[in-house]
Each structure stands twice: as C-alpha cells, then as structure tokens.
Design a protein around this motif. Structure first.
Motif, short mmCIF file in Angstrom:
data_model
loop_
_atom_site.label_atom_id
_atom_site.label_comp_id
_atom_site.label_asym_id
_atom_site.label_seq_id
_atom_site.Cartn_x
_atom_site.Cartn_y
_atom_site.Cartn_z
N LEU A 1 0.84 -1.20 0.00
CA LEU A 1 0.00 0.00 0.00
C LEU A 1 0.87 1.25 0.00
O LEU A 1 2.02 1.22 0.46
CB LEU A 1 -0.89 0.03 1.25
CG LEU A 1 -2.01 -1.00 1.32
CD1 LEU A 1 -2.70 -0.91 2.67
CD2 LEU A 1 -3.01 -0.80 0.22
N PRO A 2 0.33 2.37 -0.49
CA PRO A 2 1.07 3.63 -0.37
C PRO A 2 1.26 3.97 1.12
O PRO A 2 0.39 3.67 1.95
CB PRO A 2 0.17 4.66 -1.04
CG PRO A 2 -0.79 3.87 -1.87
CD PRO A 2 -0.91 2.53 -1.23
N PHE A 3 2.37 4.55 1.43
CA PHE A 3 2.70 4.92 2.82
C PHE A 3 2.68 3.70 3.74
O PHE A 3 2.27 3.77 4.89
CB PHE A 3 1.75 6.00 3.35
CG PHE A 3 1.62 7.19 2.46
CD1 PHE A 3 2.67 8.09 2.34
CD2 PHE A 3 0.47 7.40 1.73
CE1 PHE A 3 2.57 9.18 1.50
CE2 PHE A 3 0.35 8.50 0.89
CZ PHE A 3 1.41 9.40 0.77
N ALA A 4 3.14 2.58 3.22
CA ALA A 4 3.10 1.31 3.95
C ALA A 4 3.87 1.38 5.27
O ALA A 4 3.45 0.78 6.25
CB ALA A 4 3.64 0.18 3.08
N SER A 5 4.97 2.12 5.30
CA SER A 5 5.77 2.16 6.53
C SER A 5 5.00 2.82 7.67
O SER A 5 5.14 2.43 8.83
CB SER A 5 7.08 2.90 6.29
OG SER A 5 6.82 4.23 5.87
N ALA A 6 4.14 3.78 7.36
CA ALA A 6 3.34 4.43 8.41
C ALA A 6 2.17 3.54 8.84
O ALA A 6 1.78 3.55 10.01
CB ALA A 6 2.81 5.77 7.91
N ILE A 7 1.63 2.77 7.92
CA ILE A 7 0.48 1.92 8.22
C ILE A 7 0.89 0.69 9.01
O ILE A 7 0.15 0.20 9.86
CB ILE A 7 -0.24 1.51 6.91
CG1 ILE A 7 -0.83 2.73 6.23
CG2 ILE A 7 -1.32 0.48 7.17
CD1 ILE A 7 -1.37 2.46 4.85
N ALA A 8 2.08 0.19 8.78
CA ALA A 8 2.49 -1.10 9.33
C ALA A 8 3.10 -1.01 10.72
O ALA A 8 3.63 -1.98 11.22
CB ALA A 8 3.48 -1.77 8.38
N LYS A 9 3.01 0.13 11.36
CA LYS A 9 3.58 0.29 12.70
C LYS A 9 2.52 0.08 13.76
O LYS A 9 1.38 0.51 13.62
CB LYS A 9 4.18 1.68 12.87
CG LYS A 9 5.41 1.92 12.04
CD LYS A 9 5.93 3.32 12.29
CE LYS A 9 7.11 3.59 11.36
NZ LYS A 9 7.55 4.98 11.49
N VAL A 10 2.91 -0.57 14.83
CA VAL A 10 2.06 -0.69 16.00
C VAL A 10 2.71 0.13 17.10
O VAL A 10 3.82 -0.17 17.51
CB VAL A 10 1.91 -2.16 16.45
CG1 VAL A 10 1.08 -2.24 17.73
CG2 VAL A 10 1.29 -2.99 15.34
N HIS A 11 2.03 1.16 17.53
CA HIS A 11 2.59 2.05 18.52
C HIS A 11 2.23 1.53 19.91
O HIS A 11 1.06 1.31 20.21
CB HIS A 11 2.06 3.48 18.34
CG HIS A 11 2.43 4.05 17.01
ND1 HIS A 11 3.68 4.55 16.74
CD2 HIS A 11 1.73 4.18 15.85
CE1 HIS A 11 3.73 4.98 15.49
NE2 HIS A 11 2.55 4.75 14.93
N ALA A 12 3.24 1.33 20.72
CA ALA A 12 3.02 0.82 22.08
C ALA A 12 2.42 1.93 22.94
O ALA A 12 2.81 3.08 22.86
CB ALA A 12 4.32 0.34 22.68
N SER A 13 1.49 1.56 23.75
CA SER A 13 0.89 2.50 24.69
C SER A 13 1.90 2.81 25.79
O SER A 13 2.66 1.93 26.21
CB SER A 13 -0.37 1.87 25.28
OG SER A 13 -0.86 2.67 26.32
N PRO A 14 1.92 4.04 26.29
CA PRO A 14 2.85 4.34 27.39
C PRO A 14 2.64 3.45 28.62
O PRO A 14 3.55 3.21 29.37
CB PRO A 14 2.56 5.81 27.73
CG PRO A 14 1.82 6.34 26.54
CD PRO A 14 1.16 5.17 25.87
#
Length: 125
Positions: free
Chosen positions: A109-122
């Motif tokens: 997908l376009p912008f795949a690097s931004a979509i494929a991240k899982v951000h950990a909750s603090p």
C-alpha cells in the motif's frame, strides 16, 4: 464467505485458535440454522395483520415486527437486531483493518511504513 474469512482471521486473537475457532464457527452456524428454522416454522403465525396498513408504508419493518410479535416482544426483537447488525459491522471493520495492516506490513500500500507500525501505549512500556 466473508463471514467465514473474518471469523477465521479474527480467531487468531483468541487463546488456542486452532482448538477454539472451529467449534465457535460451528456453534454460530447451528444457532443461525435453528433461528432460521423457527422463523420458517412460525412464519404463518407471524403474518401481517393488515397488508394495507398505512404504517407499513411509513414505518416498514419495525411496524411489521411490532404488529406480528406484539409491542414488548417486537421491541426486544428490534433491539436484538440492532445489536446483531452493530456486531456484524464491527467484525467487517475489524477484518478490513487487519487487511490494511497486513498489506501495509507487506509493502503493498502507499505509505506502507506508516500503516504497518504498532505504537506501544505508554502504559505498556
């Protein structure tokens, strides 16, 4: 077919999915079959009292349900239908979100690097 795919995909989030997912899907199919059989069995009893009622044209299905099942039981049926539609919509969205994440992870997908991240909750750090 979409329901089976979504159920199988979301089953990955359960404990021991290879063991728990197939019986869960079978229970859902059996429950739907029993409910459908009961609707067919009692369909003659639930026919519309007045096919020419003005409310049938303005209120549609809610009027029909309340006219055939009665007020309180009809309301319970309509609320149950609302909950079922909401749950189905959430399952469809969950399947779509998982597909977008997977396609992003695989770089499809376009912008795949931004979509494929899982951000950990603090709170999880």
């Amino acid at each position: 077919m979409y329901g089976f795919d979504t159920a199988g995909s979301l089953a990955e989030e359960t404990l021991d999915p290879r063991k728990n997912a197939p019986p869960g899907i079978l229970r859902a199919l059996i429950a739907a079959g029993v409910a459908g059989f009961l609707v067919i069995l009692f369909g003659e009893r639930w026919r519309t009292p007045d096919i020419h009622a003005k409310e049938l044209g303005t209120s549609g299905l809610p009027y029909l349900v309340k006219a055939t099942l009665g007020g309180p039981i009809g309301n319970v049926f309509l609320i149950d239908s609302l909950i079922a539609i909401t749950v189905c919509s959430l399952a469809v969205h969950a399947g779509g979100i998982r597909m977008i994440f997977t396609m992003g992870r695989d770089g499809r997908l376009p912008f795949a690097s931004a979509i494929a991240k899982v951000h950990a909750s603090p709170r999880l750090r």
